[in-house]
Design a protein around this motif. Structure first.
Motif, PDB file in Angstrom:
ATOM      1  N   VAL A   1       5.093  -1.613  -4.564  1.00 43.87           N
ATOM      2  CA  VAL A   1       3.798  -0.934  -4.577  1.00 43.87           C
ATOM      3  C   VAL A   1       2.809  -1.699  -5.448  1.00 43.87           C
ATOM      4  O   VAL A   1       3.189  -2.444  -6.362  1.00 43.87           O
ATOM      5  CB  VAL A   1       3.934   0.522  -5.063  1.00 43.87           C
ATOM      6  CG1 VAL A   1       4.736   1.338  -4.067  1.00 43.87           C
ATOM      7  CG2 VAL A   1       4.583   0.587  -6.442  1.00 43.87           C
TER       8      VAL A   1
ATOM      9  N   ARG B   1       0.507   4.480   2.545  1.00 43.15           N
ATOM     10  CA  ARG B   1      -0.773   4.288   3.237  1.00 43.15           C
ATOM     11  C   ARG B   1      -0.852   2.849   3.756  1.00 43.15           C
ATOM     12  O   ARG B   1      -1.698   2.053   3.321  1.00 43.15           O
ATOM     13  CB  ARG B   1      -1.923   4.604   2.298  1.00 43.15           C
ATOM     14  CG  ARG B   1      -1.869   6.020   1.751  1.00 43.15           C
ATOM     15  CD  ARG B   1      -3.045   6.327   0.848  1.00 43.15           C
ATOM     16  NE  ARG B   1      -2.904   7.656   0.279  1.00 43.15           N
ATOM     17  CZ  ARG B   1      -2.283   7.925  -0.863  1.00 43.15           C
ATOM     18  NH1 ARG B   1      -1.755   6.931  -1.563  1.00 43.15           N
ATOM     19  NH2 ARG B   1      -2.172   9.149  -1.315  1.00 43.15           N
TER      20      ARG B   1
ATOM     21  N   GLN C   1       5.613   6.139  -3.826  1.00 48.13           N
ATOM     22  CA  GLN C   1       5.218   5.545  -2.548  1.00 48.13           C
ATOM     23  C   GLN C   1       6.261   4.547  -2.045  1.00 48.13           C
ATOM     24  O   GLN C   1       5.934   3.633  -1.298  1.00 48.13           O
ATOM     25  CB  GLN C   1       3.868   4.846  -2.709  1.00 48.13           C
ATOM     26  CG  GLN C   1       2.729   5.764  -3.089  1.00 48.13           C
ATOM     27  CD  GLN C   1       2.250   6.615  -1.931  1.00 48.13           C
ATOM     28  OE1 GLN C   1       2.024   6.120  -0.826  1.00 48.13           O
ATOM     29  NE2 GLN C   1       2.114   7.899  -2.151  1.00 48.13           N
TER      30      GLN C   1
ATOM     31  N   ASN D   1      -2.816  11.837  -4.225  1.00 49.59           N
ATOM     32  CA  ASN D   1      -1.875  11.720  -5.356  1.00 49.59           C
ATOM     33  C   ASN D   1      -1.877  12.951  -6.258  1.00 49.59           C
ATOM     34  O   ASN D   1      -1.617  12.842  -7.458  1.00 49.59           O
ATOM     35  CB  ASN D   1      -2.204  10.483  -6.202  1.00 49.59           C
ATOM     36  CG  ASN D   1      -2.225   9.216  -5.382  1.00 49.59           C
ATOM     37  OD1 ASN D   1      -1.403   9.029  -4.496  1.00 49.59           O
ATOM     38  ND2 ASN D   1      -3.188   8.350  -5.659  1.00 49.59           N
TER      39      ASN D   1
ATOM     40  N   ILE E   1      -5.491  -2.793  -0.176  1.00 51.02           N
ATOM     41  CA  ILE E   1      -5.574  -2.569  -1.616  1.00 51.02           C
ATOM     42  C   ILE E   1      -7.024  -2.575  -2.081  1.00 51.02           C
ATOM     43  O   ILE E   1      -7.428  -1.783  -2.930  1.00 51.02           O
ATOM     44  CB  ILE E   1      -4.769  -3.634  -2.377  1.00 51.02           C
ATOM     45  CG1 ILE E   1      -3.288  -3.544  -2.000  1.00 51.02           C
ATOM     46  CG2 ILE E   1      -4.919  -3.456  -3.894  1.00 51.02           C
ATOM     47  CD1 ILE E   1      -2.655  -2.217  -2.344  1.00 51.02           C
TER      48      ILE E   1
ATOM     49  N   SER F   1       0.796  -1.231   0.000  1.00 48.45           N
ATOM     50  CA  SER F   1       0.000   0.000   0.000  1.00 48.45           C
ATOM     51  C   SER F   1       0.828   1.281   0.000  1.00 48.45           C
ATOM     52  O   SER F   1       0.282   2.360   0.221  1.00 48.45           O
ATOM     53  CB  SER F   1      -0.946   0.009   1.211  1.00 48.45           C
ATOM     54  OG  SER F   1      -1.856  -1.061   1.122  1.00 48.45           O
TER      55      SER F   1
ATOM     56  N   HIS G   1      -4.740   4.250  -4.237  1.00 54.01           N
ATOM     57  CA  HIS G   1      -3.433   3.638  -4.468  1.00 54.01           C
ATOM     58  C   HIS G   1      -2.978   3.780  -5.917  1.00 54.01           C
ATOM     59  O   HIS G   1      -1.816   3.469  -6.223  1.00 54.01           O
ATOM     60  CB  HIS G   1      -3.463   2.157  -4.106  1.00 54.01           C
ATOM     61  CG  HIS G   1      -3.797   1.880  -2.668  1.00 54.01           C
ATOM     62  ND1 HIS G   1      -3.023   2.328  -1.624  1.00 54.01           N
ATOM     63  CD2 HIS G   1      -4.835   1.216  -2.099  1.00 54.01           C
ATOM     64  CE1 HIS G   1      -3.556   1.945  -0.476  1.00 54.01           C
ATOM     65  NE2 HIS G   1      -4.658   1.271  -0.740  1.00 54.01           N
ATOM     66  N   TYR G   2      -3.859   4.257  -6.807  1.00 50.43           N
ATOM     67  CA  TYR G   2      -3.550   4.223  -8.230  1.00 50.43           C
ATOM     68  C   TYR G   2      -3.675   5.567  -8.937  1.00 50.43           C
ATOM     69  O   TYR G   2      -2.889   5.858  -9.831  1.00 50.43           O
ATOM     70  CB  TYR G   2      -4.485   3.224  -8.939  1.00 50.43           C
ATOM     71  CG  TYR G   2      -4.173   1.792  -8.649  1.00 50.43           C
ATOM     72  CD1 TYR G   2      -3.418   1.018  -9.528  1.00 50.43           C
ATOM     73  CD2 TYR G   2      -4.628   1.178  -7.480  1.00 50.43           C
ATOM     74  CE1 TYR G   2      -3.121  -0.315  -9.271  1.00 50.43           C
ATOM     75  CE2 TYR G   2      -4.340  -0.150  -7.206  1.00 50.43           C
ATOM     76  CZ  TYR G   2      -3.581  -0.886  -8.105  1.00 50.43           C
ATOM     77  OH  TYR G   2      -3.289  -2.194  -7.841  1.00 50.43           O
TER      78      TYR G   2
END
Length: 619
Positions: free
Chosen positions: A460, A140, A443, A437, A145, A137, A416-417
């Motif tokens: 990641v 974070r 990350q 982001n 995920i 993650s 996350h993306y």
């Protein structure tokens, strides 16, 4: 100099005391195994001891804690990646077996069920944690995920919506095959018609078409519609185009019970509602604040000149409707034509929104929809070949922004993306908006494992877990549904045909219809076969990405092993230096202590003899 007895006694007592001090010093050294008990004993040794102790403490932190923590993190990552590799291998094997053309829809259903189960395990492997920290993650580490059942339940209590911004390249445009067999729903024209659909005057077999459609597939399905999509071409700047989008929503016509109302031919019916929105997705309104629609209800519409891309404005450059009134934004301010274009290197692409994907595919296939079709339910932006060739070229980059407020267990958390904005209902009438982001997307987590030496310990999610693996299952499910439907259609046609005599015209007509259905089945089956074959390559690509992550993780682990060896040697060296600096030679101290004791005893005996005589003895 005159030497008196008192002087002799004082000297003797002083010497005895010095012997006792030396003996005490040697006793302390023997007891605590250290040369000094206080800095003043030997300042040079004390200063060097402080430096060596600091070095030993620091290296112990690196070697006993940081390096071991990093090694455990890398080991857990390696185990997870190994599991993922095994899952992907099984998925590839299942796909390879499913590529057999002889399999029926029921057979493929079994394979697809297994593939979905493996896909779920694929993403579950991304939620591995180490001491409560999720290892894939990034920063974070407290966020998994994928969304769990608890997360979804919490979001139902406090709704959460994400505005997601995805970036695409020209190479991200993929294709899908769509077989249009709607001609089979037509009616038989009558005896001797040669199997011709009376509604289209087209033979069933001729009416079956197989079409290649182009699309951008978003990372999520079930996204929000109602004009929330912003589709931009970041390379084709054309200031002559008005970046106002016409959002056309098709809604299924249903009865009071919510069941679709069919026309005379058994087709579902839809009604269209077209709304004009500006580049930020805000509906344009008339002077009274009503939405500016172009529907059949007669609501005001923008007035265009001969160029449909350029609306007519008043003298001040404000947009006007067909009644000559100013067009207002949501805040009630007049909208100028020039202000609609944001001046950046961006062209906003118009699209039509469809609630039913089949209707969208069909509209593009038969040419009814000549532009872009946005399908919120499947998360697709679809267009035909002509539009593709006219509007996209190699090197183009695109941005698609959309909202998603409906989440289920297993959905990938967008934080996350993507660059995204989370809007959360706080439950007290207030909402909280959080950006993710928007500044940096790096990350990587590093551990200090030596003096000015760091090692990255994490892998990641973006390196291994692709949204496509989950979205591919949606495509397979759609293909399987099509195959099952056409198989059912063929079965129904055969049953209907068997009601007539083989030498009758009706039997011949139903046979023509069956031939058309079998042609459609061939197209669909070939499309499924091709998709399974292509999927083998996709899974291999996923495995390549995972193997690259395994290699990178192993490389970091090998480097950490070398660092561990060096730290172990450094720790041993500094320990030896510390011992040499502070430690004692036990044998030497023992000899000195014995010698000191003998000297002390001899001093006592000598002093005792001296103290026995005085001046009176002389007299």
């Amino acid at each position: 100099m005159r030497m008196t007895n008192k002087i002799m006694r004082n000297n003797s007592l002083y010497n005895i005391n010095q012997n006792k001090i030396l003996e005490d010093k040697l006793t302390n050294q023997m007891t605590n195994q250290s040369k000094i008990t206080r800095p003043s004993d030997d300042p040079v040794v004390a200063i060097r001891a402080l430096r060596l102790r600091t070095n030993v403490t620091t290296i112990s932190q690196y070697y006993d804690k940081n390096a071991k923590d990093a090694d455990q993190w890398l080991t857990l990552t390696a185990d997870a990646l190994t599991t993922i590799d095994e899952v992907l291998r099984n998925m590839r094997e299942e796909t390879s077996s499913a590529a057999n053309k002889d399999l029926t829809a029921d057979d493929l259903e079994i394979y697809l069920t297994q593939m979905k189960s493996l896909t779920k395990e694929f993403y579950s492997s991304g939620n591995v944690d180490y001491a409560g920290r999720y290892i894939f993650s990034g920063f974070r580490t407290d966020t998994a995920i994928t969304f769990s059942a608890e997360d979804v339940a919490q979001m139902k209590k406090h709704p959460v919506s994400y505005e997601i911004k995805e970036n695409f390249k020209y190479s991200d445009i993929d294709t899908i095959n769509y077989t249009d067999y709607s001609v089979l729903s037509g009616t038989i024209g009558g005896a001797g018609d040669g199997g011709v659909d009376s509604t289209t005057n087209t033979s069933y077999e001729q009416g079956i078409t197989n079409n290649t459609l182009y699309r951008f597939r978003l990372s999520y399905d079930e996204v929000d519609g109602d004009g929330s999509l912003l589709f931009t071409n970041n390379n084709n700047v054309d200031t002559s185009k008005l970046p106002v989008r016409r959002v056309q929503t098709y809604q299924l016509v249903v009865d009071a019970d919510g069941k679709p109302i069919l026309d005379a031919n058994g087709n579902k019916q839809y009604k269209a509602d077209m709304t004009l929105v500006d580049k930020d997705g805000r509906p344009l309104t008339d002077k009274d604040g009503n939405p500016l629609n172009t529907d059949a209800a007669g609501n005001p519409a923008l007035v265009y000149n001969n160029d449909p891309a350029t609306p007519i404005t008043d003298a001040a450059g404000n947009l006007i409707d067909e009644y000559g009134n100013q067009v207002l934004d949501k805040a009630g301010n007049p909208i100028q034509y020039a202000s609609l274009f944001d001046g950046s290197n961006t062209v906003y692409m118009n699209y039509t929104q469809y609630d039913d994907p089949e209707e969208a595919y069909k509209a593009i296939a038969n040419g009814t929809e000549k532009g872009i079709a946005f399908i919120p339910s499947t998360g697709e932006v679809v267009f035909g070949k002509d539009y593709y060739e006219a509007n996209f070229k190699e090197g183009d980059t695109f941005g698609i922004s959309y909202d998603k407020s409906s989440w289920i267990e297993g959905d990938i958390n967008p934080v996350h993306y993507f660059e995204c904005y989370e809007t959360k209902d706080m439950g007290n009438g207030e909402t909280k908006k959080t950006a993710y982001n928007t500044t940096t997307k790096n990350q990587d987590i590093y551990y200090d494992v030596g003096f000015n030496q760091k090692i990255q310990v994490n892998t990641v999610a973006t390196e291994v877990f692709h949204h496509d693996a989950r979205r591919d299952m949606d495509d397979f499910q759609h293909c399987l549904t099509q195959l099952r439907d056409i198989e059912t259609e063929i079965s129904d046609i055969k049953k209907k045909r068997d009601e007539f005599a083989e030498d009758s015209d009706d039997y011949a007509n139903w046979t023509k219809k069956l031939e058309g259905a079998e042609k459609a089945q061939t197209y669909i089956r070939e499309s499924i076969h091709t998709k399974f074959e292509n999927q083998i390559t996709k899974y291999q690509n996923y495995m390549d990405d995972n193997n690259l992550a395994i290699t990178s993780n192993a490389t970091r682990g090998s480097r950490l092993d070398l660092v561990n060896v060096r730290l172990m040697n450094q720790k041993a060296t500094f320990k030896d230096l510390q011992t040499d600096n502070e430690g004692i030679d036990v044998t030497q101290v023992a000899v000195e202590l014995s010698s000191s004791e003998l000297t002390y005893q001899a001093a006592l005996m000598a002093t005792g003899k001296i103290m026995q005589t005085n001046l009176m003895n002389y007299i």
